[in-house]
Design a protein around this motif. Sequence first.
Motif, PDB file in Angstrom:
ATOM      1  N   SER A  73      -5.698 -97.832  53.161  1.00 44.36           N
ATOM      2  CA  SER A  73      -6.497 -98.867  52.508  1.00 44.36           C
ATOM      3  C   SER A  73      -6.454 -98.711  50.994  1.00 44.36           C
ATOM      4  O   SER A  73      -7.094 -99.462  50.290  1.00 44.36           O
ATOM      5  CB  SER A  73      -7.936 -98.808  52.998  1.00 44.36           C
ATOM      6  OG  SER A  73      -8.519 -97.570  52.653  1.00 44.36           O
ATOM      7  N   HIS A  74      -5.762 -97.812  50.480  1.00 48.23           N
ATOM      8  CA  HIS A  74      -5.541 -97.316  49.123  1.00 48.23           C
ATOM      9  C   HIS A  74      -6.791 -96.672  48.518  1.00 48.23           C
ATOM     10  O   HIS A  74      -7.903 -97.123  48.703  1.00 48.23           O
ATOM     11  CB  HIS A  74      -4.888 -98.352  48.185  1.00 48.23           C
ATOM     12  CG  HIS A  74      -5.774 -99.424  47.640  1.00 48.23           C
ATOM     13  ND1 HIS A  74      -6.040-100.562  48.324  1.00 48.23           N
ATOM     14  CD2 HIS A  74      -6.442 -99.525  46.472  1.00 48.23           C
ATOM     15  CE1 HIS A  74      -6.827-101.332  47.606  1.00 48.23           C
ATOM     16  NE2 HIS A  74      -7.085-100.717  46.481  1.00 48.23           N
ATOM     17  N   LEU A  75      -6.557 -95.586  47.845  1.00 50.93           N
ATOM     18  CA  LEU A  75      -7.632 -94.847  47.187  1.00 50.93           C
ATOM     19  C   LEU A  75      -8.246 -95.708  46.096  1.00 50.93           C
ATOM     20  O   LEU A  75      -7.565 -96.522  45.485  1.00 50.93           O
ATOM     21  CB  LEU A  75      -7.081 -93.567  46.543  1.00 50.93           C
ATOM     22  CG  LEU A  75      -6.509 -92.506  47.464  1.00 50.93           C
ATOM     23  CD1 LEU A  75      -5.898 -91.377  46.647  1.00 50.93           C
ATOM     24  CD2 LEU A  75      -7.568 -91.967  48.388  1.00 50.93           C
ATOM     25  N   LYS A  76      -9.513 -95.487  45.819  1.00 52.08           N
ATOM     26  CA  LYS A  76     -10.175 -96.269  44.789  1.00 52.08           C
ATOM     27  C   LYS A  76      -9.895 -95.736  43.394  1.00 52.08           C
ATOM     28  O   LYS A  76     -10.191 -96.398  42.407  1.00 52.08           O
ATOM     29  CB  LYS A  76     -11.678 -96.317  45.061  1.00 52.08           C
ATOM     30  CG  LYS A  76     -11.979 -97.075  46.341  1.00 52.08           C
ATOM     31  CD  LYS A  76     -13.438 -97.207  46.605  1.00 52.08           C
ATOM     32  CE  LYS A  76     -13.654 -97.973  47.902  1.00 52.08           C
ATOM     33  NZ  LYS A  76     -15.042 -98.201  48.191  1.00 52.08           N
ATOM     34  N   SER A  77      -9.316 -94.540  43.301  1.00 51.76           N
ATOM     35  CA  SER A  77      -8.994 -93.977  41.990  1.00 51.76           C
ATOM     36  C   SER A  77      -7.948 -92.890  42.145  1.00 51.76           C
ATOM     37  O   SER A  77      -7.866 -92.233  43.175  1.00 51.76           O
ATOM     38  CB  SER A  77     -10.252 -93.377  41.354  1.00 51.76           C
ATOM     39  OG  SER A  77      -9.941 -92.729  40.142  1.00 51.76           O
ATOM     40  N   SER A  78      -7.165 -92.689  41.095  1.00 58.65           N
ATOM     41  CA  SER A  78      -6.234 -91.556  41.085  1.00 58.65           C
ATOM     42  C   SER A  78      -6.789 -90.431  40.213  1.00 58.65           C
ATOM     43  O   SER A  78      -6.052 -89.543  39.798  1.00 58.65           O
ATOM     44  CB  SER A  78      -4.847 -91.985  40.589  1.00 58.65           C
ATOM     45  OG  SER A  78      -4.882 -92.300  39.214  1.00 58.65           O
ATOM     46  N   ALA A  79      -8.087 -90.462  39.968  1.00 57.70           N
ATOM     47  CA  ALA A  79      -8.748 -89.380  39.238  1.00 57.70           C
ATOM     48  C   ALA A  79      -9.152 -88.326  40.263  1.00 57.70           C
ATOM     49  O   ALA A  79     -10.272 -88.319  40.764  1.00 57.70           O
ATOM     50  CB  ALA A  79      -9.965 -89.902  38.472  1.00 57.70           C
ATOM     51  N   PHE A  80      -8.206 -87.462  40.615  1.00 57.99           N
ATOM     52  CA  PHE A  80      -8.494 -86.430  41.601  1.00 57.99           C
ATOM     53  C   PHE A  80      -7.685 -85.173  41.308  1.00 57.99           C
ATOM     54  O   PHE A  80      -6.700 -85.209  40.585  1.00 57.99           O
ATOM     55  CB  PHE A  80      -8.217 -86.919  43.034  1.00 57.99           C
ATOM     56  CG  PHE A  80      -6.806 -87.376  43.291  1.00 57.99           C
ATOM     57  CD1 PHE A  80      -5.800 -86.456  43.573  1.00 57.99           C
ATOM     58  CD2 PHE A  80      -6.481 -88.712  43.274  1.00 57.99           C
ATOM     59  CE1 PHE A  80      -4.495 -86.871  43.826  1.00 57.99           C
ATOM     60  CE2 PHE A  80      -5.192 -89.145  43.528  1.00 57.99           C
ATOM     61  CZ  PHE A  80      -4.198 -88.214  43.798  1.00 57.99           C
ATOM     62  N   GLU A 130      -0.062 -95.559  38.788  1.00 53.98           N
ATOM     63  CA  GLU A 130      -1.359 -95.186  39.338  1.00 53.98           C
ATOM     64  C   GLU A 130      -1.666 -95.945  40.626  1.00 53.98           C
ATOM     65  O   GLU A 130      -2.081 -95.354  41.617  1.00 53.98           O
ATOM     66  CB  GLU A 130      -2.440 -95.443  38.268  1.00 53.98           C
ATOM     67  CG  GLU A 130      -3.773 -94.811  38.599  1.00 53.98           C
ATOM     68  CD  GLU A 130      -4.807 -95.813  39.068  1.00 53.98           C
ATOM     69  OE1 GLU A 130      -5.854 -95.362  39.543  1.00 53.98           O
ATOM     70  OE2 GLU A 130      -4.560 -97.024  38.990  1.00 53.98           O
ATOM     71  N   LEU A 131      -1.436 -97.247  40.670  1.00 52.15           N
ATOM     72  CA  LEU A 131      -1.716 -98.022  41.874  1.00 52.15           C
ATOM     73  C   LEU A 131      -0.805 -97.607  43.026  1.00 52.15           C
ATOM     74  O   LEU A 131      -1.247 -97.510  44.177  1.00 52.15           O
ATOM     75  CB  LEU A 131      -1.581 -99.520  41.600  1.00 52.15           C
ATOM     76  CG  LEU A 131      -1.894-100.450  42.767  1.00 52.15           C
ATOM     77  CD1 LEU A 131      -3.312-100.226  43.284  1.00 52.15           C
ATOM     78  CD2 LEU A 131      -1.699-101.902  42.360  1.00 52.15           C
ATOM     79  N   GLU A 132       0.459 -97.311  42.740  1.00 53.51           N
ATOM     80  CA  GLU A 132       1.380 -96.865  43.784  1.00 53.51           C
ATOM     81  C   GLU A 132       0.931 -95.527  44.367  1.00 53.51           C
ATOM     82  O   GLU A 132       1.051 -95.297  45.571  1.00 53.51           O
ATOM     83  CB  GLU A 132       2.793 -96.746  43.231  1.00 53.51           C
ATOM     84  CG  GLU A 132       3.444 -98.081  42.974  1.00 53.51           C
ATOM     85  CD  GLU A 132       4.850 -97.948  42.393  1.00 53.51           C
ATOM     86  OE1 GLU A 132       5.438 -96.853  42.482  1.00 53.51           O
ATOM     87  OE2 GLU A 132       5.339 -98.947  41.853  1.00 53.51           O
ATOM     88  N   ILE A 133       0.434 -94.635  43.530  1.00 47.48           N
ATOM     89  CA  ILE A 133      -0.084 -93.344  44.005  1.00 47.48           C
ATOM     90  C   ILE A 133      -1.221 -93.586  44.984  1.00 47.48           C
ATOM     91  O   ILE A 133      -1.252 -93.025  46.077  1.00 47.48           O
ATOM     92  CB  ILE A 133      -0.557 -92.474  42.827  1.00 47.48           C
ATOM     93  CG1 ILE A 133       0.639 -92.038  41.971  1.00 47.48           C
ATOM     94  CG2 ILE A 133      -1.359 -91.264  43.314  1.00 47.48           C
ATOM     95  CD1 ILE A 133       0.260 -91.432  40.635  1.00 47.48           C
ATOM     96  N   ARG A 134      -2.156 -94.447  44.602  1.00 48.72           N
ATOM     97  CA  ARG A 134      -3.302 -94.723  45.458  1.00 48.72           C
ATOM     98  C   ARG A 134      -2.870 -95.342  46.781  1.00 48.72           C
ATOM     99  O   ARG A 134      -3.372 -94.968  47.844  1.00 48.72           O
ATOM    100  CB  ARG A 134      -4.274 -95.640  44.720  1.00 48.72           C
ATOM    101  CG  ARG A 134      -4.927 -94.935  43.547  1.00 48.72           C
ATOM    102  CD  ARG A 134      -5.700 -95.847  42.612  1.00 48.72           C
ATOM    103  NE  ARG A 134      -6.300 -96.989  43.256  1.00 48.72           N
ATOM    104  CZ  ARG A 134      -6.536 -98.134  42.633  1.00 48.72           C
ATOM    105  NH1 ARG A 134      -6.194 -98.290  41.368  1.00 48.72           N
ATOM    106  NH2 ARG A 134      -7.108 -99.133  43.265  1.00 48.72           N
ATOM    107  N   ARG A 135      -1.948 -96.271  46.751  1.00 49.66           N
ATOM    108  CA  ARG A 135      -1.493 -96.928  47.983  1.00 49.66           C
ATOM    109  C   ARG A 135      -0.690 -95.988  48.870  1.00 49.66           C
ATOM    110  O   ARG A 135      -0.762 -96.075  50.088  1.00 49.66           O
ATOM    111  CB  ARG A 135      -0.664 -98.158  47.628  1.00 49.66           C
ATOM    112  CG  ARG A 135      -1.510 -99.298  47.137  1.00 49.66           C
ATOM    113  CD  ARG A 135      -0.679-100.514  46.869  1.00 49.66           C
ATOM    114  NE  ARG A 135      -1.542-101.641  46.524  1.00 49.66           N
ATOM    115  CZ  ARG A 135      -1.119-102.721  45.932  1.00 49.66           C
ATOM    116  NH1 ARG A 135       0.158-102.845  45.606  1.00 49.66           N
ATOM    117  NH2 ARG A 135      -1.945-103.694  45.648  1.00 49.66           N
TER     118      ARG A 135
END
Length: 109
Positions: free
Chosen positions: A48-55, A38-43
Amino acid sequence: GVKIGEIRSMEPLERGASGRIVRLRIEGSLRTLVVGKELEIRRLLSDSHLKSSAFEVRIEGETVTLEGRGWGHGVGLCQIGAAVMGDRGYKYDEILLHYFSGAQLEKMY
């Protein structure tokens, strides 16, 4: 730092219990990439990396749209809303009961 070329498709392969994407397949003109954290997806998707991968992902022509579903922990409490309520003088129990109506607060220790 991974060059995939122009994005052709982006498909969530797996979501966690809260609805966040935990495995995402990105097909580019140069290569296809599967991102598995999840963190790798956001980055990967934001400098600046997404605050969530709930999209949700929508691709229309050359436009990729990520439609978000919140920045919290996925349990129904908006952190920004709770902070504003606190600034306006609401007590912790009032804030919690606002977000979790019908709940009972009980001291456990």
